[in-house]
Design an enzyme around this catalytic site. Sequence first.
Site, PDB file in Angstrom:
ATOM      1  N   LEU A   1       5.138   2.627  12.471  1.00  0.00           N
ATOM      2  CA  LEU A   1       4.416   1.853  11.587  1.00  0.00           C
ATOM      3  C   LEU A   1       4.858   1.139  10.296  1.00  0.00           C
ATOM      4  O   LEU A   1       4.093   0.810   9.725  1.00  0.00           O
ATOM      5  CB  LEU A   1       3.422   3.195  11.134  1.00  0.00           C
ATOM      6  CG  LEU A   1       2.853   3.882  12.029  1.00  0.00           C
ATOM      7  CD1 LEU A   1       1.999   5.255  11.462  1.00  0.00           C
ATOM      8  CD2 LEU A   1       1.809   3.145  12.594  1.00  0.00           C
TER       9      LEU A   1
ATOM     10  N   HIS B   1       1.114  -2.978  21.060  1.00  0.00           N
ATOM     11  CA  HIS B   1       0.030  -2.709  19.970  1.00  0.00           C
ATOM     12  C   HIS B   1      -1.067  -2.329  20.874  1.00  0.00           C
ATOM     13  O   HIS B   1      -1.350  -3.145  22.262  1.00  0.00           O
ATOM     14  CB  HIS B   1      -0.346  -4.192  19.400  1.00  0.00           C
ATOM     15  CG  HIS B   1      -1.476  -4.339  18.371  1.00  0.00           C
ATOM     16  ND1 HIS B   1      -1.245  -3.553  17.328  1.00  0.00           N
ATOM     17  CD2 HIS B   1      -2.741  -4.426  18.613  1.00  0.00           C
ATOM     18  CE1 HIS B   1      -2.305  -3.758  16.384  1.00  0.00           C
ATOM     19  NE2 HIS B   1      -3.224  -4.357  17.448  1.00  0.00           N
TER      20      HIS B   1
END
Length: 212
Positions: A96, A115
């Site tokens: 992240l 993603h």
Amino acid sequence: MTEPSTRAKIAVFVSGGGSNLQALIDASKSGMLHGEIVLVISNTSKAYGLVRAEKENINTFVYKVKNYDSPDLASDDLFSQLRKHDVEYIALAGYLKLLPQNIVKAFKGKIINIHPALLPKYGGKGMYGMNVHKAVFQSSSKVSGPTVHFVDEYYDTGGIIAQQCVDISSVNSPEEIAEKVLKEEHKILPYVIKKIIEGKVIRTDNRVVVLE
Ligand code: GRF
């Protein structure tokens, strides 16, 4: 193209459960991937991905910028960890944070991210995990799916290498989208790393081509 005799050394960055890491470990163990995971890095010691790594005797490293006197010292230490393990390729698998600039530069063309949506839509800062799937659900899209792309200095903007469409026309929740997309992530991520290691991902100035 012939396969190199030594297996490529890969570092995987995780922040959470690490099911994509597991897919890479499994691909490496089965021989599908001519590479080995030599280091798993997380920004949090709570990531279950670290446990998965330890179970496989893979080196782990928790990287928290706030533990250093300056961001430069932090990124230097991260770099030296990668060098210590002779890392050649980096996969961000549910990581992240942004990578430090020195690492993005040094590993240009050798760092990828997965993603959980079809970029360039549903990407950018704050678009991770369920945030992505909620946005897709609210948009009433009929398709979603994972994107694997090269990493540059921003969130989710590097050249797209591969995407896989998933039919979500009959789902009833963002969670259902997440489940369907994750299943495909586990296939596309090892596939792309394999292709990169084999030298079959070609970058030009404005596009990326994956050779058969
Ligand atoms: C995946 O959906 C990945 O695309 C996203 O975060 C999730 C991480 O899953 N960035 P896991 O940690 O690999 O299980």
